[in-house]
Motif scaffolding. Sequence first.
Motif, PDB file in Angstrom:
ATOM      1  N   GLY A 264      -3.909   3.070  10.249  1.00  0.00           N
ATOM      2  CA  GLY A 264      -3.844   2.600   8.869  1.00  0.00           C
ATOM      3  C   GLY A 264      -3.129   1.265   8.741  1.00  0.00           C
ATOM      4  O   GLY A 264      -3.571   0.378   8.007  1.00  0.00           O
ATOM      5  N   ILE A 265      -2.043   1.094   9.481  1.00  0.00           N
ATOM      6  CA  ILE A 265      -1.301  -0.180   9.453  1.00  0.00           C
ATOM      7  C   ILE A 265      -2.176  -1.293  10.021  1.00  0.00           C
ATOM      8  O   ILE A 265      -2.229  -2.404   9.480  1.00  0.00           O
ATOM      9  N   ALA A 266      -2.885  -1.017  11.104  1.00  0.00           N
ATOM     10  CA  ALA A 266      -3.770  -2.029  11.693  1.00  0.00           C
ATOM     11  C   ALA A 266      -4.842  -2.455  10.690  1.00  0.00           C
ATOM     12  O   ALA A 266      -5.144  -3.649  10.561  1.00  0.00           O
ATOM     13  N   GLU A 267      -5.403  -1.511   9.978  1.00  0.00           N
ATOM     14  CA  GLU A 267      -6.424  -1.831   8.978  1.00  0.00           C
ATOM     15  C   GLU A 267      -5.824  -2.578   7.789  1.00  0.00           C
ATOM     16  O   GLU A 267      -6.437  -3.491   7.239  1.00  0.00           O
ATOM     17  N   LEU A 268      -4.618  -2.215   7.417  1.00  0.00           N
ATOM     18  CA  LEU A 268      -3.918  -2.912   6.337  1.00  0.00           C
ATOM     19  C   LEU A 268      -3.744  -4.393   6.681  1.00  0.00           C
ATOM     20  O   LEU A 268      -4.024  -5.275   5.865  1.00  0.00           O
TER      21      LEU A 268
ATOM     22  N   ALA B 133       0.845  -1.191   0.000  1.00  0.00           N
ATOM     23  CA  ALA B 133       0.000   0.000   0.000  1.00  0.00           C
ATOM     24  C   ALA B 133       0.882   1.243   0.000  1.00  0.00           C
ATOM     25  O   ALA B 133       1.877   1.304   0.719  1.00  0.00           O
ATOM     26  N   VAL B 134       0.513   2.218  -0.806  1.00  0.00           N
ATOM     27  CA  VAL B 134       1.185   3.516  -0.791  1.00  0.00           C
ATOM     28  C   VAL B 134       0.401   4.404   0.169  1.00  0.00           C
ATOM     29  O   VAL B 134      -0.815   4.562   0.031  1.00  0.00           O
ATOM     30  N   VAL B 135       1.106   4.951   1.160  1.00  0.00           N
ATOM     31  CA  VAL B 135       0.475   5.722   2.222  1.00  0.00           C
ATOM     32  C   VAL B 135       0.753   7.205   2.019  1.00  0.00           C
ATOM     33  O   VAL B 135       1.881   7.605   1.748  1.00  0.00           O
ATOM     34  N   GLY B 136      -0.290   8.000   2.166  1.00  0.00           N
ATOM     35  CA  GLY B 136      -0.146   9.446   2.114  1.00  0.00           C
ATOM     36  C   GLY B 136      -1.192  10.084   3.006  1.00  0.00           C
ATOM     37  O   GLY B 136      -2.271   9.520   3.213  1.00  0.00           O
ATOM     38  N   PHE B 137      -0.892  11.234   3.563  1.00  0.00           N
ATOM     39  CA  PHE B 137      -1.863  11.926   4.409  1.00  0.00           C
ATOM     40  C   PHE B 137      -1.521  13.406   4.456  1.00  0.00           C
ATOM     41  O   PHE B 137      -0.408  13.820   4.129  1.00  0.00           O
ATOM     42  N   SER B 138      -2.505  14.187   4.858  1.00  0.00           N
ATOM     43  CA  SER B 138      -2.311  15.605   5.091  1.00  0.00           C
ATOM     44  C   SER B 138      -3.208  16.003   6.249  1.00  0.00           C
ATOM     45  O   SER B 138      -4.359  15.577   6.321  1.00  0.00           O
ATOM     46  N   LEU B 139      -2.666  16.772   7.152  1.00  0.00           N
ATOM     47  CA  LEU B 139      -3.442  17.258   8.292  1.00  0.00           C
ATOM     48  C   LEU B 139      -3.615  18.771   8.173  1.00  0.00           C
ATOM     49  O   LEU B 139      -2.676  19.492   7.810  1.00  0.00           O
ATOM     50  N   ASP B 140      -4.788  19.235   8.511  1.00  0.00           N
ATOM     51  CA  ASP B 140      -5.052  20.662   8.560  1.00  0.00           C
ATOM     52  C   ASP B 140      -4.093  21.314   9.559  1.00  0.00           C
ATOM     53  O   ASP B 140      -3.710  20.690  10.563  1.00  0.00           O
ATOM     54  N   ARG B 141      -3.724  22.540   9.308  1.00  0.00           N
ATOM     55  CA  ARG B 141      -2.798  23.238  10.206  1.00  0.00           C
ATOM     56  C   ARG B 141      -3.273  23.225  11.657  1.00  0.00           C
ATOM     57  O   ARG B 141      -2.479  23.137  12.588  1.00  0.00           O
ATOM     58  N   LEU B 142      -4.577  23.295  11.867  1.00  0.00           N
ATOM     59  CA  LEU B 142      -5.117  23.308  13.227  1.00  0.00           C
ATOM     60  C   LEU B 142      -4.938  21.969  13.935  1.00  0.00           C
ATOM     61  O   LEU B 142      -4.974  21.900  15.171  1.00  0.00           O
ATOM     62  N   ALA B 143      -4.741  20.894  13.184  1.00  0.00           N
ATOM     63  CA  ALA B 143      -4.604  19.555  13.766  1.00  0.00           C
ATOM     64  C   ALA B 143      -3.150  19.141  13.952  1.00  0.00           C
ATOM     65  O   ALA B 143      -2.878  18.106  14.546  1.00  0.00           O
ATOM     66  N   ARG B 144      -2.232  19.940  13.471  1.00  0.00           N
ATOM     67  CA  ARG B 144      -0.819  19.566  13.535  1.00  0.00           C
ATOM     68  C   ARG B 144      -0.236  19.772  14.930  1.00  0.00           C
ATOM     69  O   ARG B 144      -0.736  20.568  15.711  1.00  0.00           O
ATOM     70  N   GLY B 145       0.824  19.019  15.220  1.00  0.00           N
ATOM     71  CA  GLY B 145       1.518  19.175  16.487  1.00  0.00           C
ATOM     72  C   GLY B 145       0.866  18.471  17.661  1.00  0.00           C
ATOM     73  O   GLY B 145       1.208  18.731  18.809  1.00  0.00           O
ATOM     74  N   ARG B 146      -0.073  17.590  17.394  1.00  0.00           N
ATOM     75  CA  ARG B 146      -0.795  16.894  18.458  1.00  0.00           C
ATOM     76  C   ARG B 146      -0.581  15.379  18.430  1.00  0.00           C
ATOM     77  O   ARG B 146      -1.268  14.647  19.126  1.00  0.00           O
ATOM     78  N   GLY B 147       0.333  14.906  17.588  1.00  0.00           N
ATOM     79  CA  GLY B 147       0.589  13.470  17.502  1.00  0.00           C
ATOM     80  C   GLY B 147      -0.443  12.715  16.685  1.00  0.00           C
ATOM     81  O   GLY B 147      -0.456  11.485  16.685  1.00  0.00           O
TER      82      GLY B 147
ATOM     83  N   SER C 153       1.528  -7.867   4.371  1.00  0.00           N
ATOM     84  CA  SER C 153       1.397  -6.633   3.607  1.00  0.00           C
ATOM     85  C   SER C 153       2.497  -5.632   3.950  1.00  0.00           C
ATOM     86  O   SER C 153       3.060  -5.657   5.030  1.00  0.00           O
ATOM     87  N   LEU C 154       2.756  -4.781   3.003  1.00  0.00           N
ATOM     88  CA  LEU C 154       3.768  -3.738   3.148  1.00  0.00           C
ATOM     89  C   LEU C 154       3.112  -2.378   2.943  1.00  0.00           C
ATOM     90  O   LEU C 154       2.158  -2.257   2.179  1.00  0.00           O
ATOM     91  N   ALA C 155       3.646  -1.372   3.604  1.00  0.00           N
ATOM     92  CA  ALA C 155       3.204   0.003   3.392  1.00  0.00           C
ATOM     93  C   ALA C 155       4.428   0.837   3.030  1.00  0.00           C
ATOM     94  O   ALA C 155       5.520   0.616   3.562  1.00  0.00           O
ATOM     95  N   TYR C 156       4.240   1.781   2.136  1.00  0.00           N
ATOM     96  CA  TYR C 156       5.325   2.613   1.628  1.00  0.00           C
ATOM     97  C   TYR C 156       4.855   4.064   1.619  1.00  0.00           C
ATOM     98  O   TYR C 156       3.709   4.344   1.260  1.00  0.00           O
ATOM     99  N   GLY C 157       5.733   4.960   2.011  1.00  0.00           N
ATOM    100  CA  GLY C 157       5.404   6.379   1.964  1.00  0.00           C
ATOM    101  C   GLY C 157       6.610   7.220   1.606  1.00  0.00           C
ATOM    102  O   GLY C 157       7.747   6.851   1.893  1.00  0.00           O
ATOM    103  N   GLU C 158       6.344   8.331   0.943  1.00  0.00           N
ATOM    104  CA  GLU C 158       7.381   9.313   0.605  1.00  0.00           C
ATOM    105  C   GLU C 158       7.024  10.632   1.274  1.00  0.00           C
ATOM    106  O   GLU C 158       5.863  11.020   1.295  1.00  0.00           O
ATOM    107  N   VAL C 159       8.044  11.291   1.810  1.00  0.00           N
ATOM    108  CA  VAL C 159       7.866  12.568   2.489  1.00  0.00           C
ATOM    109  C   VAL C 159       8.917  13.529   1.955  1.00  0.00           C
ATOM    110  O   VAL C 159      10.079  13.147   1.766  1.00  0.00           O
ATOM    111  N   ARG C 160       8.511  14.765   1.733  1.00  0.00           N
ATOM    112  CA  ARG C 160       9.499  15.763   1.314  1.00  0.00           C
ATOM    113  C   ARG C 160      10.564  15.890   2.397  1.00  0.00           C
ATOM    114  O   ARG C 160      10.274  15.880   3.591  1.00  0.00           O
TER     115      ARG C 160
END
Length: 86
Positions: free
Chosen positions: A31-35, A8-22, A43-50
């Motif tokens: 997501g891994i548990a559901e995978l 699975a290719v994993v990607g996500f984005s959090l709103d600025r108001l939700a960031r910094g809270r873990g 199963s394998l999960a893969y993600g790319e981050v800037r």
Amino acid sequence: ESETDPKAVVGFSLDRLARGRGLASQLLALGIAELVRCWGPNSLAYGEVRSDNPASCNAFLSSGFVEIPAQSHGVRCFEHKALAAS
């Protein structure tokens, strides 16, 4: 790792108001548990981050992903082997 293991290719984005809270780490863990539930323990999960996004990189690492060599400049790549999470 086998050629037939689901990946699975994993990607996500959090709103600025939700960031910094873990929440990113929690989202990845859920997501891994559901995978595993849907695709099984091989199963394998893969993600790319800037590379300039250390918070997302840390979220992947703290969720059990390991960093793997990047194929592109300016990104960091992470992989999670679900077997280790079960």
